[in-house]
Enzyme design. Structure first.
Site, short mmCIF file in Angstrom:
data_model
loop_
_atom_site.label_atom_id
_atom_site.label_comp_id
_atom_site.label_asym_id
_atom_site.label_seq_id
_atom_site.Cartn_x
_atom_site.Cartn_y
_atom_site.Cartn_z
N HIS A 78 45.09 18.45 31.30
CA HIS A 78 44.84 19.89 31.33
C HIS A 78 43.41 20.23 31.75
O HIS A 78 42.51 19.37 31.71
CB HIS A 78 45.12 20.50 29.94
N GLU A 124 48.89 15.80 22.51
CA GLU A 124 47.72 14.95 22.29
C GLU A 124 47.79 14.22 20.96
O GLU A 124 48.52 14.61 20.05
CB GLU A 124 46.45 15.82 22.36
#
Length: 204
Positions: free
Chosen positions: A10, A86
């Site tokens: 990202h 994550e």
């Protein structure tokens, strides 16, 4: 028949810029992160490989990155995949490097602070990659995920041959054949090093 899986970290967030660990805390992109996503989307429009769809982790910073790219490529953004999230960092999430060292010392990574350890994360990353590839067999899929997730995936599949810090909006490509996964591109940020239209020097 081979299958291509693109892997993107990202874009930048305020916490990234401040050195804070995000983990599974849902932090949005900042203006720089949105610009990074735009630059990658421009690159992908001109890329050799065509992706059929995009999947993100569902955390805001990954989902927004994926949306920017999906809109530019005119391909669907599919339902998020929780397995792409994550690493959970427990008590460490939201702390700066100075705060971490002050609270727990330089060896904080080796303490039990509620974080997800390397081996379970590697297993989760590989399983998620395999599940998505099988579910979309015959399709090229772009995944937008996170730095530690990507680092541990590469370590799990390729060992020490591919290791290191994964940059914001880096772009990697794996090809699946009958012999397994092969890296075609790793941790590339060329799209952020050139400010205007670029030509890829390497045919992937």
């Amino acid at each position: 028949m081979s299958q291509i899986i693109g892997l993107v970290r990202h874009g930048l967030t305020d916490w990234n810029a401040q050195g804070k660990i995000q983990g599974q805390t849902d932090i949005p992109l900042n203006a720089t992160g949105r610009e990074q996503a735009r630059l990658l989307s421009e690159r992908l429009v001109a890329e050799t490989y065509a992706f059929d769809a995009i999947i993100s982790s569902g955390l805001g910073r990954a989902e927004e990155t994926a949306r920017i790219i999906a809109d530019a490529l005119h391909i669907p953004l599919l339902m998020p995949e929780a397995g792409l999230r994550e690493r959970a960092y427990g008590q460490v999430e939201g702390t700066t490097p100075e705060e971490r060292e002050s609270r727990w010392g330089a060896d904080w990574r080796h303490m039990e602070l509620g974080q997800e350890h390397d081996e379970p994360l590697r297993m989760r990353a590989v399983q998620t990659l395999e599940t998505i590839a099988k579910r979309h067999e015959g399709k090229n899929i772009l995944l937008v995920t996170h730095g530690s997730w990507l680092a541990q995936l590469f370590m799990a599949i390729f060992g020490d041959a591919l290791q290191g810090h994964i940059a914001n909006l880096s772009y990697s490509i794996l090809e699946r054949t009958g012999e397994g996964w092969h890296p075609l591109l790793y941790n590339c940020t060329k799209h952020m090093q050139l400010s205007d239209a670029f030509t890829l020097q390497r045919k992937l």
